[in-house]
Design an enzyme around this catalytic site. Structure first.
Site, PDB file in Angstrom:
ATOM      1  N   CYS A 167      38.321  37.966  42.519  1.00 60.93           N
ATOM      2  CA  CYS A 167      38.276  39.289  41.889  1.00 60.93           C
ATOM      3  C   CYS A 167      37.376  40.233  42.676  1.00 60.93           C
ATOM      4  CB  CYS A 167      37.804  39.168  40.443  1.00 60.93           C
ATOM      5  SG  CYS A 167      36.173  38.407  40.247  1.00 60.93           S
ATOM      6  N   ARG A 208      41.172  32.029  31.340  1.00 56.84           N
ATOM      7  CA  ARG A 208      41.044  33.485  31.353  1.00 56.84           C
ATOM      8  C   ARG A 208      42.113  34.134  32.247  1.00 56.84           C
ATOM      9  NH1 ARG A 208      39.819  35.386  27.402  1.00 56.84           N
ATOM     10  NH2 ARG A 208      39.489  37.375  28.456  1.00 56.84           N
TER      11      ARG A 208
END
Length: 341
Positions: free
Chosen positions: A159, A11
């Site tokens: 993140c 990803r």
């Protein structure tokens, strides 16, 4: 020109490659190689077509040894495909690699990074928090100016730390923070099950699409790594929800000043227009999670959800695209590392 290799084309790895082109950084960054165990046709297909981020605006083709990114003028970029499972075997020296973006999620300590350097890379940036022995952990916009020429092996954080740490910094600089709690409301990830199946974490044995699932998080440790003064001052919990992308963070902090909602929101607006422009954004539109898909900011504050209790307890809702925002920060940090050399 920074010559980059991507180790791990999942990803984050694929989003990083797309971001090189979509962010306008191709004139400063050239991806020369991708190391991934998957087959070339699958690698090229998932780069071209993405369920969360849509079709890549560049035409992609491939052969058994290369991915080709085609430009409208008929030219193309050739990216070498590697299928090597051990870092010491990677031909970074032969390929003239300046910096490795290690997006495997597997490697993350000083020894791993040194293996990349021994293989010929000059710099290494990991796509997750990594071990405490790394040269530095960078949350771009907050502490990237601490990078020096001695920092060869670096982490880009997570993140969620990239989302919440800039907001914590803004609030602390303006009002002073005593302590805080965070609930991360995170989209499903590929370590979860499509249907019930075995996993070491019993909650993750359950179907991702059917439940809100609590998972462990070390977010508070990530905050402490960037802000040592907040050691034992923050706690965090995390739940996974049945969406494929975008994360919300419920932040509550006790502050030293007496404030009103407008004071808090205006402080965020000011930062988003000045010191954290491009990193933090602010909105009062009635948006939902899908509206933040493919947003390159690290954090977007929804000002309509800011609350203040008794003048000193502040609650905020902060959004991020946990894939795209983070991928863009990987590139920012990579360029910042290059600038120190």
């Amino acid at each position: 020109m920074l010559r980059v290799a991507i180790n791990g084309f999942g990803r984050i790895g694929r989003n990083v490659l797309r971001a090189v082109y979509e962010s306008g950084k191709r004139d400063r960054i050239q991806v020369v190689a991708v190391n991934e165990l998957a087959k070339p046709d699958a690698m090229a297909h998932l780069l071209q077509y993405d369920t969360s981020h849509g079709r890549f605006g560049k035409k992609i083709s491939h052969d058994q040894q290369h991915i080709y990114v085609h430009h409208q003028n008929g030219e193309y970029d050739s990216i070498r495909i590697l299928h090597l499972s051990e870092i010491p075997l990677l031909p970074w020296r032969d390929l003239g690699v300046d910096l490795v973006l290690d997006c495997t999620g597997v490697y993350g300590c000083q020894e791993d990074g040194q293996q990349h350097i021994d293989a010929g890379a000059k710099l290494v940036l990991f796509s997750h928090p990594g071990a405490s022995d790394l040269d530095n952990t960078i949350i771009y916009g907050v502490n990237h100016e601490t990078l020096t020429a001695e920092h060869k092996i670096v982490s880009n954080g997570s993140c969620t730390t990239n989302c919440i740490v800039p907001i914590i910094k803004v609030l602390d600089d303006a009002f002073g923070i005593d302590s805080g709690t965070i609930t991360t409301i995170h989209s499903s990830m590929n370590d979860q099950q499509v249907i019930d199946a075995y996993h070491n974490d019993l909650r993750r044995t359950r179907a991702a699409s059917q439940s809100i699932i609590p998972v462990d998080t070390k977010l508070h440790k990530g905050i402490e790594r960037i802000f040592p003064k907040f050691s034992n001052k923050f706690e965090a919990i995390s739940v996974r929800v049945p969406t494929v992308n975008v994360t919300a963070m419920d932040l509550s902090v006790t502050i030293k000043s007496n404030v009103k909602v407008n004071d808090v929101n205006q402080t965020i607006v000011n930062a988003s227009q000045c010191t954290l422009r491009g990193i933090v954004d602010y909105t009062e539109a009635p948006l939902v999670s899908i509206d933040f898909n493919h947003d390159p900011h690290s954090a977007i504050v929804d000002g309509t959800q800011t609350r203040v209790s008794n003048g000193q307890l502040v609650k905020m809702l902060v959004w991020c695209d946990n894939e795209w925002g983070f991928a863009n920060r990987m590139l920012d940090t990579a360029l910042a590392m290059q600038a120190t050399q």
